[in-house]
Write a protein that holds these residues in place. Structure first.
Motif, PDB file in Angstrom:
ATOM      1  N   PHE A 160      -1.178   6.683  -7.309  1.00  0.00           N
ATOM      2  CA  PHE A 160      -1.379   5.387  -6.654  1.00  0.00           C
ATOM      3  C   PHE A 160      -1.515   5.518  -5.136  1.00  0.00           C
ATOM      4  CE2 PHE A 160       0.790   4.019 -10.605  1.00  0.00           C
ATOM      5  CZ  PHE A 160      -0.089   3.027 -11.022  1.00  0.00           C
ATOM      6  N   HIS A 161      -1.648   6.742  -4.630  1.00  0.00           N
ATOM      7  CA  HIS A 161      -1.736   6.949  -3.175  1.00  0.00           C
ATOM      8  C   HIS A 161      -2.849   6.112  -2.551  1.00  0.00           C
ATOM      9  CE1 HIS A 161      -1.945   8.672   0.768  1.00  0.00           C
ATOM     10  NE2 HIS A 161      -3.120   9.242   0.542  1.00  0.00           N
ATOM     11  N   ASN A 162      -2.489   5.412  -1.487  1.00  0.00           N
ATOM     12  CA  ASN A 162      -3.404   4.583  -0.693  1.00  0.00           C
ATOM     13  C   ASN A 162      -3.956   3.391  -1.465  1.00  0.00           C
ATOM     14  OD1 ASN A 162      -4.300   4.234   1.949  1.00  0.00           O
ATOM     15  ND2 ASN A 162      -6.309   5.116   1.511  1.00  0.00           N
ATOM     16  N   GLN A 163      -3.298   3.033  -2.569  1.00  0.00           N
ATOM     17  CA  GLN A 163      -3.698   1.849  -3.316  1.00  0.00           C
ATOM     18  C   GLN A 163      -2.709   0.711  -3.053  1.00  0.00           C
ATOM     19  OE1 GLN A 163      -4.637   2.352  -7.506  1.00  0.00           O
ATOM     20  NE2 GLN A 163      -5.172   4.511  -7.193  1.00  0.00           N
TER      21      GLN A 163
ATOM     22  N   SER B 170       6.533   3.973   1.330  1.00  0.00           N
ATOM     23  CA  SER B 170       6.523   5.415   1.054  1.00  0.00           C
ATOM     24  C   SER B 170       7.889   5.802   0.522  1.00  0.00           C
ATOM     25  CB  SER B 170       6.211   6.213   2.318  1.00  0.00           C
ATOM     26  OG  SER B 170       7.332   6.220   3.191  1.00  0.00           O
ATOM     27  N   VAL B 171       7.990   7.018   0.057  1.00  0.00           N
ATOM     28  CA  VAL B 171       9.300   7.597  -0.232  1.00  0.00           C
ATOM     29  C   VAL B 171      10.170   7.472   1.018  1.00  0.00           C
ATOM     30  CG1 VAL B 171      10.454   9.821  -0.574  1.00  0.00           C
ATOM     31  CG2 VAL B 171       8.511   9.203  -2.004  1.00  0.00           C
ATOM     32  N   GLY B 172      11.457   7.257   0.839  1.00  0.00           N
ATOM     33  CA  GLY B 172      12.359   7.038   1.963  1.00  0.00           C
ATOM     34  C   GLY B 172      12.377   8.176   2.967  1.00  0.00           C
ATOM     35  N   TRP B 173      12.382   7.823   4.240  1.00  0.00           N
ATOM     36  CA  TRP B 173      12.358   8.819   5.314  1.00  0.00           C
ATOM     37  C   TRP B 173      13.736   9.433   5.498  1.00  0.00           C
ATOM     38  CZ3 TRP B 173       9.980   4.768   9.181  1.00  0.00           C
ATOM     39  CH2 TRP B 173       8.733   4.366   8.689  1.00  0.00           C
TER      40      TRP B 173
ATOM     41  N   GLU C 208      10.899   0.216 -12.346  1.00  0.00           N
ATOM     42  CA  GLU C 208      10.595  -0.069 -13.751  1.00  0.00           C
ATOM     43  C   GLU C 208       9.099  -0.083 -14.025  1.00  0.00           C
ATOM     44  OE1 GLU C 208      11.194  -4.095 -15.813  1.00  0.00           O
ATOM     45  OE2 GLU C 208      12.970  -2.959 -16.433  1.00  0.00           O
ATOM     46  N   LYS C 209       8.319  -0.592 -13.040  1.00  0.00           N
ATOM     47  CA  LYS C 209       6.882  -0.700 -13.281  1.00  0.00           C
ATOM     48  C   LYS C 209       6.118  -0.670 -11.967  1.00  0.00           C
ATOM     49  CE  LYS C 209       3.449  -3.545 -15.726  1.00  0.00           C
ATOM     50  NZ  LYS C 209       3.215  -4.793 -16.480  1.00  0.00           N
ATOM     51  N   ILE C 210       4.965  -0.002 -11.975  1.00  0.00           N
ATOM     52  CA  ILE C 210       4.018  -0.006 -10.854  1.00  0.00           C
ATOM     53  C   ILE C 210       2.660  -0.416 -11.413  1.00  0.00           C
ATOM     54  CG2 ILE C 210       2.858   1.373  -9.084  1.00  0.00           C
ATOM     55  CD1 ILE C 210       5.290   3.200  -9.030  1.00  0.00           C
ATOM     56  N   SER C 211       2.073  -1.443 -10.804  1.00  0.00           N
ATOM     57  CA  SER C 211       0.803  -1.959 -11.315  1.00  0.00           C
ATOM     58  C   SER C 211       0.099  -2.731 -10.202  1.00  0.00           C
ATOM     59  CB  SER C 211       1.070  -2.875 -12.514  1.00  0.00           C
ATOM     60  OG  SER C 211      -0.115  -3.520 -12.926  1.00  0.00           O
ATOM     61  N   PRO C 212      -1.232  -2.858 -10.282  1.00  0.00           N
ATOM     62  CA  PRO C 212      -1.938  -3.670  -9.281  1.00  0.00           C
ATOM     63  C   PRO C 212      -1.478  -5.120  -9.251  1.00  0.00           C
ATOM     64  CG  PRO C 212      -3.489  -2.282 -10.484  1.00  0.00           C
ATOM     65  CD  PRO C 212      -2.164  -2.156 -11.188  1.00  0.00           C
TER      66      PRO C 212
ATOM     67  N   ARG D 117       0.858  -1.191   0.000  1.00  0.00           N
ATOM     68  CA  ARG D 117       0.000   0.000   0.000  1.00  0.00           C
ATOM     69  C   ARG D 117       0.894   1.241   0.000  1.00  0.00           C
ATOM     70  NH1 ARG D 117      -5.247   0.945   0.787  1.00  0.00           N
ATOM     71  NH2 ARG D 117      -5.612  -1.179   1.544  1.00  0.00           N
ATOM     72  N   LEU D 118       0.772   2.051  -1.036  1.00  0.00           N
ATOM     73  CA  LEU D 118       1.620   3.238  -1.175  1.00  0.00           C
ATOM     74  C   LEU D 118       1.024   4.419  -0.418  1.00  0.00           C
ATOM     75  CD1 LEU D 118       4.008   4.780  -2.439  1.00  0.00           C
ATOM     76  CD2 LEU D 118       2.528   5.230  -4.430  1.00  0.00           C
ATOM     77  N   ILE D 119       1.835   5.035   0.433  1.00  0.00           N
ATOM     78  CA  ILE D 119       1.435   6.260   1.143  1.00  0.00           C
ATOM     79  C   ILE D 119       2.245   7.421   0.577  1.00  0.00           C
ATOM     80  CG2 ILE D 119       1.181   7.401   3.376  1.00  0.00           C
ATOM     81  CD1 ILE D 119      -0.541   4.881   3.066  1.00  0.00           C
ATOM     82  N   GLU D 120       1.648   8.142  -0.344  1.00  0.00           N
ATOM     83  CA  GLU D 120       2.283   9.320  -0.941  1.00  0.00           C
ATOM     84  C   GLU D 120       1.199  10.245  -1.495  1.00  0.00           C
ATOM     85  OE1 GLU D 120       5.241  10.644  -4.553  1.00  0.00           O
ATOM     86  OE2 GLU D 120       5.428   8.594  -3.822  1.00  0.00           O
TER      87      GLU D 120
END
Length: 417
Positions: free
Chosen positions: A17-20, A55-58, A32-36, A9-12
């Motif tokens: 794609f936030h919260n997906q 998430s993006v690195g802290w 290279e790729k982001i997909s369900p 689950r992406l938090i951005e």
């Protein structure tokens, strides 16, 4: 390492794609790729973790390690391992080693020691020579060597003119001045917040005024000189108001708060546990709530662990003899998860990159993979066995925290707890 993160689950906020829940395919350190759903490939390792969030690195804006000079407290190598397992892909290293990091050779030294790790180290150069507050250090040379900002850790400049000159000078190369704010004369011999609790315990108090007076002075100087200033680890409700007003005026000021000042109030001092002796001191419940509100309304730009390892010989003492400081990398995320929404936590643990002039990041196709891995689920009690640092001076021992950090992916490397 080529891999695919499964069911993450992406938090951005702001990302499509936030919260997906998505799969993330990484090849040679690049997304290279982001997909369900991404099909398995023989040459790609699949990583699937319980309720994985990414998430993006802290980035932690205030970390002390010790090396060089205080390796018994922490080494750069182990400190970066701790940071990685705590979810941080980057840290800003404070200059409070021995010798103080106040010249370009010291900047080169710590950068060389940090080479090759998954967590990146960005040195802060001392603002004054030996951090003694008398003469400006070699700011421009340190900037060219890789320093991202300049400040004397937990030391306030008594000489107002020196701050004025530093702000004027740093504008020539877009330098960021860090101005810790605490009037040494008003602080006196105080060691905890001045208030009902300090009176009950018979401990010398540090008035909130000691911080607020210097913040007000520093903001007046900033208004006069221009430039940009970062006020670290504020601790009082009035400090939040002063910075809010300065931002309304259009001043280029940012600020941070330490996790422990958001989590604790001065009631915890009643056990005389020296791990709660920190700079600035843990304040009242009213201050704590005002700091949380300052985070939520955007007045406070970022949150830091203010990680400060202290060896047992200097910490496990009577309260008034112990050195100030608590470690905090291991507990930063899980403590915050008990008091703030996850979206806000991630924003405040990543916004420091922009403040300190580093490239901003995103979890997007074609971007370098710089990712923190965590889950917000499950409460647990933090105890000494959870500590990864060489020093064990954690104010959070015995606290109920929430969530878990799995680790990071950065610099082409996966590092998990």
């Amino acid at each position: 390492m080529n891999l695919i993160f499964k069911k993450a689950r992406l938090i951005e906020p702001g990302n499509s794609f936030h919260n997906q829940v998505i799969d993330i395919k990484i090849k040679n350190g690049i997304i290279e790729k982001i997909s369900p759903n991404i099909q398995s490939e023989e040459s790609f390792k699949e990583i699937e973790l319980d309720n994985l969030h990414v998430s993006v690195g802290w980035f932690d804006t205030s970390v002390s390690l010790g090396e060089p000079g205080y390796e018994e407290r922490e080494t750069i190598a182990n400190g970066l391992e701790v940071a990685a397992k705590s979810g941080f892909t980057g840290i800003a290293l404070q200059p409070n080693s021995n010798p103080i990091i106040d010249n370009q050779s010291q900047i080169h030294f710590v950068k060389q020691k940090a080479s090759g790790f998954s967590t990146e180290l960005y040195p802060i150069g001392a603002l004054t020579k030996n951090s003694d507050g008398n003469d400006l250090a070699e700011l421009f040379d340190m900037k060219n060597a890789g320093a991202i900002a300049f400040g004397d850790y937990n030391k306030s400049l008594d000489n107002a003119n020196l701050l004025k000159v530093s702000l004027q000078y740093a504008q020539d190369f877009n330098g960021l001045i860090i101005a810790f704010s605490q009037d040494s004369n008003i602080k006196g011999k105080g060691i905890v917040n001045e208030g009902i609790t300090s009176t009950e315990l018979g401990l010398k108090g540090i008035p909130a005024l000691a911080e607020e007076l210097i913040i007000a002075r520093n903001l007046f100087i900033l208004e006069y000189t221009g430039g940009k200033i970062h006020i670290p680890t504020i601790s009082t409700s009035k400090s939040v108001e002063l910075i809010k007003e300065a931002k309304k005026k259009g001043l280029n000021v940012t600020c941070s708060v330490a996790v422990h000042n958001l989590f604790f109030n001065d009631e915890v001092l009643k056990g005389f546990d020296a791990n709660f002796r920190v700079t600035p001191p843990i304040r009242t419940e009213e201050d704590r709530k005002a700091l949380i509100n300052g985070v939520l309304d955007g007045t406070i730009d970022c949150i830091t662990s203010d990680h400060n390892p202290i060896d047992i010989e200097h910490k496990k003492l009577e309260f008034d003899l112990a050195k100030n400081g608590t470690i905090g990398l291991e507990t930063a995320y899980t403590a915050l998860q008990t008091i703030l929404p996850t979206d806000i936590i991630i924003e405040k643990l990543t916004s420091g990159r922009k403040i300190f002039g580093l490239s901003t990041l995103s979890v997007k196709e074609g971007e370098k993979a710089n990712i923190s891995l965590f889950t917000p689920d499950e409460n647990f009690e933090f105890d000494e066995k959870n500590i990864l640092s060489k020093s064990k001076n954690s104010a959070f021992i015995g606290s109920t925290l929430k969530g878990k950090v799995y680790g990071i992916y950065n610099q082409g490397k996966l590092q998990l707890q």
